[in-house]
Design a protein around this motif. Structure first.
Motif, PDB file in Angstrom:
ATOM      1  N   GLU A   3      -5.901  -3.593  13.279  1.00  0.00           N
ATOM      2  CA  GLU A   3      -5.034  -3.590  12.570  1.00  0.00           C
ATOM      3  C   GLU A   3      -3.646  -3.970  14.009  1.00  0.00           C
ATOM      4  O   GLU A   3      -3.672  -2.618  14.712  1.00  0.00           O
ATOM      5  N   LYS A   4      -3.144  -4.305  13.615  1.00  0.00           N
ATOM      6  CA  LYS A   4      -2.058  -5.279  15.043  1.00  0.00           C
ATOM      7  C   LYS A   4      -1.006  -3.713  15.247  1.00  0.00           C
ATOM      8  O   LYS A   4      -0.537  -3.207  13.511  1.00  0.00           O
ATOM      9  N   PHE A   5      -0.560  -3.240  15.938  1.00  0.00           N
ATOM     10  CA  PHE A   5       0.617  -2.228  15.320  1.00  0.00           C
ATOM     11  C   PHE A   5       1.786  -3.000  16.642  1.00  0.00           C
ATOM     12  O   PHE A   5       1.576  -3.769  18.060  1.00  0.00           O
ATOM     13  N   VAL A   6       2.631  -2.145  16.641  1.00  0.00           N
ATOM     14  CA  VAL A   6       4.190  -2.553  18.031  1.00  0.00           C
ATOM     15  C   VAL A   6       4.819  -0.384  18.498  1.00  0.00           C
ATOM     16  O   VAL A   6       4.460   0.114  16.993  1.00  0.00           O
ATOM     17  N   ILE A   7       4.799  -0.819  19.771  1.00  0.00           N
ATOM     18  CA  ILE A   7       5.435   0.388  19.736  1.00  0.00           C
ATOM     19  C   ILE A   7       6.544   0.371  20.309  1.00  0.00           C
ATOM     20  O   ILE A   7       6.528  -0.545  21.762  1.00  0.00           O
ATOM     21  N   GLU A 121      11.040  -2.964   8.957  1.00  0.00           N
ATOM     22  CA  GLU A 121      10.072  -3.454   7.794  1.00  0.00           C
ATOM     23  C   GLU A 121       8.726  -3.681   8.471  1.00  0.00           C
ATOM     24  O   GLU A 121       7.774  -3.646   7.596  1.00  0.00           O
ATOM     25  N   HIS A 122       7.813  -3.454   9.674  1.00  0.00           N
ATOM     26  CA  HIS A 122       6.606  -3.833  10.098  1.00  0.00           C
ATOM     27  C   HIS A 122       5.430  -2.245   9.928  1.00  0.00           C
ATOM     28  O   HIS A 122       6.010  -1.267   9.976  1.00  0.00           O
ATOM     29  N   PRO A 123       4.488  -2.257   8.714  1.00  0.00           N
ATOM     30  CA  PRO A 123       4.163  -1.420   8.928  1.00  0.00           C
ATOM     31  C   PRO A 123       3.526  -0.432   9.730  1.00  0.00           C
ATOM     32  O   PRO A 123       3.129   0.252   8.937  1.00  0.00           O
ATOM     33  N   ARG A 124       3.211  -0.733  10.605  1.00  0.00           N
ATOM     34  CA  ARG A 124       2.730  -0.321  12.056  1.00  0.00           C
ATOM     35  C   ARG A 124       3.136  -0.256  13.564  1.00  0.00           C
ATOM     36  O   ARG A 124       2.941  -1.001  13.950  1.00  0.00           O
ATOM     37  N   ALA A 125       4.629  -0.064  12.740  1.00  0.00           N
ATOM     38  CA  ALA A 125       5.235   0.325  14.239  1.00  0.00           C
ATOM     39  C   ALA A 125       5.979   1.562  14.163  1.00  0.00           C
ATOM     40  O   ALA A 125       5.794   2.869  13.606  1.00  0.00           O
ATOM     41  N   VAL A 126       5.930   1.986  15.499  1.00  0.00           N
ATOM     42  CA  VAL A 126       6.286   3.439  16.063  1.00  0.00           C
ATOM     43  C   VAL A 126       7.111   3.339  16.855  1.00  0.00           C
ATOM     44  O   VAL A 126       7.572   2.175  17.913  1.00  0.00           O
ATOM     45  N   ILE A 199       2.847  10.221  23.670  1.00  0.00           N
ATOM     46  CA  ILE A 199       3.321   8.840  22.495  1.00  0.00           C
ATOM     47  C   ILE A 199       2.381   8.139  21.826  1.00  0.00           C
ATOM     48  O   ILE A 199       1.865   8.281  20.500  1.00  0.00           O
ATOM     49  N   LEU A 200       1.182   8.036  22.589  1.00  0.00           N
ATOM     50  CA  LEU A 200      -0.302   7.579  22.148  1.00  0.00           C
ATOM     51  C   LEU A 200      -0.722   9.050  21.006  1.00  0.00           C
ATOM     52  O   LEU A 200      -0.920   7.944  20.368  1.00  0.00           O
ATOM     53  N   ARG A 205      -1.641   9.209  14.763  1.00  0.00           N
ATOM     54  CA  ARG A 205      -2.145  10.344  13.955  1.00  0.00           C
ATOM     55  C   ARG A 205      -0.676   9.171  13.285  1.00  0.00           C
ATOM     56  O   ARG A 205      -1.094   9.444  11.982  1.00  0.00           O
ATOM     57  N   LYS A 206       0.623   8.656  13.638  1.00  0.00           N
ATOM     58  CA  LYS A 206       0.964   8.282  12.268  1.00  0.00           C
ATOM     59  C   LYS A 206       0.526   6.697  12.119  1.00  0.00           C
ATOM     60  O   LYS A 206       0.932   6.286  10.504  1.00  0.00           O
ATOM     61  N   LEU A 207      -0.145   5.900  12.642  1.00  0.00           N
ATOM     62  CA  LEU A 207      -1.264   5.292  12.514  1.00  0.00           C
ATOM     63  C   LEU A 207      -2.561   5.381  12.044  1.00  0.00           C
ATOM     64  O   LEU A 207      -2.883   4.209  11.780  1.00  0.00           O
TER      65      LEU A 207
END
Length: 211
Positions: A3-7, A121-126, A199-200, A205-207
């Motif tokens: 799934e797409k993610f953003v940091i 609101e992005h569900p996969r943001a760190v 960070i990685l 872990r968060k995602l």
């Protein structure tokens, strides 16, 4: 397929935040967006990149006069009688739309520009904030610009104040305060490579994923 993610990386000047972001981007095989957002926003809006550069991470109040401008007359040519200038709020909105569009189509790293707030609101943001000890920050600034220690300290104070004013104004949050982010770290402790590692690990872990 992952799934797409953003940091999102917020940073003090001289903390190595951009370099840490570049390390993460290379390891993950994704793009990093920093100044690149200026050109994307200019392309999206049809405005000159220079307009966005003048507004880049600077507080809103008093930055631009709102003239009859681009939103009211987007097709007014050079004969329109004045240069079309947007308010900094409108420029922020254009850049925000670009950030959301990029995040919707790809996994990526954003550096600065309130990306953590824009993508809240992005569900996969760190969201991460990087600081560093003053001595390390001064050394980086001096190595980059060849300035004196006194000039480096003045640069630290000036640029951090501008970034804080910009972030606080547009987000109604507090720049650099731990509660604003998922993770805050001091790059002086682990260095740039070690900070990227941390960070990685945190992001994985968060995602709930593996990088």
């Amino acid at each position: 397929m992952q799934e797409k993610f953003v940091i999102n990386i917020g940073r003090q000047i001289g903390s190595g935040g951009r370099t840490v972001g570049e390390l993460i981007a290379r390891r993950l095989g994704v793009k990093l967006y920093d100044k690149e957002l200026i050109n994307l926003a200019a392309e999206e809006s049809g405005l000159s990149p220079e307009i966005f550069e003048k507004a880049d991470e600077k507080e809103s109040k008093g930055l631009f006069p709102t003239l009859m401008g681009y939103l009211r007359a987007p097709f007014a040519g050079d004969d329109g009688g004045c240069t079309n200038v947007l308010s900094s709020e409108a420029l922020f909105q254009i850049q925000s739309d670009v950030i959301r569009s990029v995040a919707a189509r790809e996994s990526c790293i954003f550096v600065g520009r309130c990306a953590d707030y824009i993508l809240r609101e992005h569900p996969r943001a760190v969201s991460v904030f990087i600081t560093a000890d003053d001595a390390c920050r001064i050394r980086r600034i001096r190595n980059r610009s060849g300035c004196t220690e006194e000039q480096a300290r003045a640069t630290m104070a000036r640029i951090d104040a501008k970034r804080a004013a910009y972030y606080n104004y547009f987000s109604s949050r507090t720049w650099g305060v731990a509660s604003t982010y998922h993770l805050c770290l001091n790059s002086s402790v682990l260095g740039e490579e070690g900070s990227a590692d941390l960070i990685l690990e945190f992001a994985a872990r968060k995602l709930n994923t593996k990088f």
